[in-house]
Design an enzyme around this catalytic site. Structure first.
Site, PDB file in Angstrom:
ATOM      1  CB  SER B 154      -0.523   2.511  -2.648  1.00 45.81           C
ATOM      2  OG  SER B 154      -1.156   1.736  -1.572  1.00 45.81           O
ATOM      3  CG  ASP B 319       0.472   7.433   3.529  1.00 43.73           C
ATOM      4  OD1 ASP B 319      -0.304   6.806   4.121  1.00 43.73           O
ATOM      5  OD2 ASP B 319       0.978   7.252   2.366  1.00 43.73           O
ATOM      6  CG  HIS B 352      -2.339   5.862   1.057  1.00 45.64           C
ATOM      7  ND1 HIS B 352      -1.050   5.587   1.106  1.00 45.64           N
ATOM      8  CD2 HIS B 352      -2.523   4.829   0.375  1.00 45.64           C
ATOM      9  CE1 HIS B 352      -0.570   4.407   0.495  1.00 45.64           C
ATOM     10  NE2 HIS B 352      -1.843   4.169  -0.064  1.00 45.64           N
TER      11      HIS B 352
END
Lengths: 208, 375
Positions: B154, B319, B352
């Site tokens: 991320s 995601d 995610h």
């Protein structure tokens, strides 16, 4: 300390004759894309012998791990969805070895190969190999070295011949620049590929 | 393969830096502290160091537990340890709390030496690039000239990517996971809602809530709830909570009726107890601003041309915060600039959040990649 992990030399297993044969069409230092690169054996060979800048596309999780272990640049992607992320003319050669027969979008991928590559190299099992013809005459679907699966479990979805491929190329304005063929013992075939070759390789380009 | 183990008890360390750090936004941080943890041993050649970059709510506590807090397990403990994919018997692993953070590195909670009061709203804007520069100074301090790898998921993936561009000669491999080359308008929109929740909390006091003895808990809680929605996939939420009722019956109230509400409130409350609101604001802004291609007319391949590292990019099918398409942008740019790159797209239901989970295929890819790195 290693300066580059690219330098790692991996002992390549013996290459299939079709893979060895297409190596001679690749010049040193070329940019090569291998569609359906499997466990990366061909790219490893091309990197080690020709110093190519190579990338493979593969969609099978276990093969992707195998490529990573071999130090091959592997990109996970579904070939039936095309090569939209890649720029026109980026590669010198785009290779697809024994995978075209397992793809649905045959015409689309051939066009895509010649969009992102200057030339393409396609190898495929020749359905019209004489032993296959004999098998059909005897009433059974051929099962051989080049077509190893039974009709009910084959990953292949397109069955075609050297002659069929030639015709399709004509329809798509694709020029076949060179052929190579091998019989079911892996011996080179010099003539009448459509009859004598179990495995055929074509070097193709866009017609000028 | 050896049986994977925990790194065991770990201790955080603190490095103080007196040399001022010029920041991308123009201001200078006169002095600062960085808190960090290390696992494994730096080898004699100093060639086995791996930097782990944290995301929005992460910290330097990547693996192991504290002797006095044995339930506080590092946020990437399933990845880092002896026999784990990032094997601490081979690698020397470093986790750093980023500048502007709230886990011990200098941030809005810290005392501004110029005023003797907490920095609060006056803490300068920090960017991904500033974090990387600060991490590089820590690397200098630890005697690491070149990292074997920099890894992050991320926002951490953005730092890993940025390492290869800011200090190309100092990183051999970049592992960028569940990340993007820049935020989309939708990503920024979610961040903005989260920030507005904090900024409009009456307890925020323009960011100087410390001197009022309060924290903008409601705002922080809301911000985290919004975040959590984006971390999970629709499928994962459906599977985990569905429309399950908290009390088994419909009560016709605005209290917790559905299990998903209970989950979000729990996550929000938990987060609001330990995370700093100013850090949340700063960090989401750092995400918003990150765009390495901006100086190259939006051409990411041109931006990546100076990288010397080899890359592993990983994305997860469900995601939608940083979708696989965003990772593929990075991959195609790397291919077009002739870099070494591997890309794996992992079938995962968890959205995610997947990057933090121990998914067998995902970890097989990471293990294979780390195995091939020579030290």
């Amino acid at each position: 300390m290693a300066t580059s992990d690219r330098e790692t030399v991996h002992r390549a297993p013996t290459l299939r004759p079709d893979l060895l044969a297409l190596t001679e069409w690749i010049a040193p230092g070329e940019r090569v894309l291998d569609l359906g690169c499997g466990d990366g054996v061909l790219l490893r060979h091309l990197i080690d012998t020709k110093g190519v800048v190579g990338y493979g596309i593969e969609n099978d999780p276990a093969r992707i791990v195998a490529c990573i272990e071999r130090g091959i640049n592997v990109i996970q992607s579904d070939l039936d969805e095309g090569l939209a992320d890649l720029q026109d003319g980026h590669f010198d050669h785009v290779i697809m070895s024994q995978a075209l027969q397992a793809m649905h979008n045959t015409q689309g991928i051939l066009r895509e190969m010649l969009r992102v590559g200057r030339e393409a190299i396609v190898s495929f099992p020749n359905f019209a190999f004489w032993k296959h013809r004999k098998s059909i005459l005897e009433g059974r679907m051929p099962v051989s070295e080049s077509l190893p699966h039974q009709w009910f479990n084959t990953p292949n979805v397109r069955f075609f011949t050297v002659a069929d491929f030639t015709t399709l190329c004509g329809l798509l304005d694709i020029e076949v620049r060179e052929w190579r063929g091998f019989d079911d013992q892996g011996r080179p075939v010099q003539e009448d590929l459509n009859f004598l070759a179990a495995l055929a390789i074509a070097r193709i380009g866009r017609r000028a | 393969m050896k049986h994977p183990r925990s790194v065991g008890f770990v201790e955080a360390q603190k490095a103080h830096f007196d040399e001022p750090l010029p920041l991308k936004a123009g201001r200078v941080l006169p002095q600062y502290d960085l808190v960090y943890e290390t696992y494994g041993t730096l080898n004699a050649a100093r060639s086995n160091a791996v930097l782990v970059c944290h995301a929005l709510s992460g910290s330097h506590h990547v693996a192991g537990v504290y002797r006095d807090d044995p339930h506080n397990v590092g946020w990437w403990d399933n990845l880092v340890g002896p026999g784990k994919p990032l094997d601490t018997e081979k690698f020397f692993v470093i986790g750093v709390n980023n500048l502007g953070g709230c886990f011990g590195s200098t941030g809005p909670v810290s005392i501004n030496p110029a005023t003797g009061k907490p920095w609060g709203a006056d803490f300068p804007f920090v960017t991904v690039e500033d974090w990387v520069n600060a991490q590089a100074r820590l690397a200098d301090r630890l005697g690491i000239e070149r990292f074997a790898a920099v890894i992050g998921g991320s926002l951490g993936g953005m730092q890993a990517l940025s390492w290869s561009l800011q200090h190309p000669e100092r990183v051999r491999h970049v592992l960028a996971i569940a990340t993007a080359p820049k935020l989309s308008a939708q990503n920024i929109a979610f961040n903005e809602v989260a920030r507005q929740a904090i900024l409009s909390d009456p307890d925020f006091h323009g960011g100087n809530y410390y001197e009022h003895g309060v924290v903008p808990k409601q705002g922080l809680r809301l911000a985290r709830m919004i975040g959590h929605i984006t971390y999970l996939s629709d499928d994962a939420m459906a599977e985990k909570f569905g429309r399950a009722l908290r009390h088994g019956i419909t009560r016709y109230s605005y209290d917790t009726e559905f299990e998903i509400e209970s989950y979000l409130r729990y996550q929000g409350d938990k987060f609001a107890r330990f995370f700093d609101a100013n850090t949340y604001l700063l960090t989401t802004r750092a995400l918003d601003y990150y765009d390495p291609a901006a100086d190259y007319g939006g051409d990411l391949a041109a931006a990546l041309a100076r990288a010397e590292a080899a890359f592993l990019v990983v994305a997860f099918t469900t995601d939608w915060r940083f979708s696989p398409a965003r990772s593929r942008e990075i991959v195609s740019a790397l291919v077009h600039s002739g870099k070494d790159v591997c890309y794996a797209e992992i079938d995962s239901k968890a959205g995610h959040d997947s990057f933090l989970l121990e998914h067998p295929r995902y970890h097989a890819v990471l293990r294979a990649y780390f195995n091939r790195i020579e030290v």
